[in-house]
Write a protein that holds these residues in place. Structure first.
Motif, PDB file in Angstrom:
ATOM      1  N   TRP A  38      -2.182  -6.626  31.274  1.00 38.29           N
ATOM      2  CA  TRP A  38      -2.457  -6.160  32.633  1.00 38.29           C
ATOM      3  C   TRP A  38      -3.398  -7.190  33.225  1.00 38.29           C
ATOM      4  CZ3 TRP A  38      -1.491  -0.936  34.564  1.00 38.29           C
ATOM      5  CH2 TRP A  38      -2.084  -0.675  35.791  1.00 38.29           C
ATOM      6  N   GLU A  40      -5.985  -8.701  35.629  1.00 38.74           N
ATOM      7  CA  GLU A  40      -7.069  -8.101  36.391  1.00 38.74           C
ATOM      8  C   GLU A  40      -8.095  -9.176  36.730  1.00 38.74           C
ATOM      9  OE1 GLU A  40     -10.303  -5.572  34.380  1.00 38.74           O
ATOM     10  OE2 GLU A  40      -8.828  -4.140  35.099  1.00 38.74           O
ATOM     11  N   SER A  44      -6.991 -10.926  31.770  1.00 41.64           N
ATOM     12  CA  SER A  44      -5.932 -10.078  31.254  1.00 41.64           C
ATOM     13  C   SER A  44      -6.524  -9.089  30.264  1.00 41.64           C
ATOM     14  CB  SER A  44      -4.856 -10.922  30.574  1.00 41.64           C
ATOM     15  OG  SER A  44      -3.809 -10.123  30.111  1.00 41.64           O
ATOM     16  N   ARG A  47      -3.251  -2.685  28.276  1.00 41.54           N
ATOM     17  CA  ARG A  47      -3.280  -1.280  28.685  1.00 41.54           C
ATOM     18  C   ARG A  47      -1.953  -0.620  28.331  1.00 41.54           C
ATOM     19  NH1 ARG A  47      -5.989  -1.503  34.736  1.00 41.54           N
ATOM     20  NH2 ARG A  47      -8.091  -1.988  34.032  1.00 41.54           N
TER      21      ARG A  47
END
Length: 122
Positions: A38, A40, A44, A47
């Motif tokens: 994921w 962000e 990374s 999740r």
């Protein structure tokens, strides 16, 4: 559902597709993502959560969606996850109330115009 099955095939390493049935009737479909990267803020994180949930229109309001979410939560707990993620399109007719009613909270993130919610599994 065809798109979901194609995505499950392409992303077989993270996709967890399941048909939701009541007796011999298909009432919906869910697909979870397991240990997905994921992205962000340029980094990374890994999740897991609900990628897609579809309940047939005539079957909505009968508890199948709640059952589906609780089933994914149980699987994530079994795999050792401590958080369960979901995204939804904001709007008056969207699923926000459904997810918040199940205990998800908005975490302040927005991904491709979708609100991110998280449920603590601990």
């Amino acid at each position: 559902m065809v798109k979901s099955l194609a995505e499950a095939y392409v992303h077989a390493d993270i996709a967890w597709p399941r048909l939701i049935v009541d007796g011999d009737r298909a009432v919906g479909f869910l697909m979870a993502f397991l240990d997905a990267d994921w992205h962000e803020d340029g980094g990374s994180v890994v999740r897991s959560g609900l990628w897609r949930l579809n309940i047939a229109a005539e079957e909505q309001g009968k508890g199948y969606g709640r059952f589906a979410v609780e089933s994914v939560a149980a699987e994530l707990r079994r795999r050792g996850a401590t958080e369960f993620y979901v995204t939804w399109e904001p709007g008056d007719n969207g699923p926000e109330g459904f997810y918040l009613g199940l205990g998800f909270r908005k975490n302040g993130e927005v991904v491709e115009s979708e609100t991110v919610g998280v449920l603590d599994l601990g």
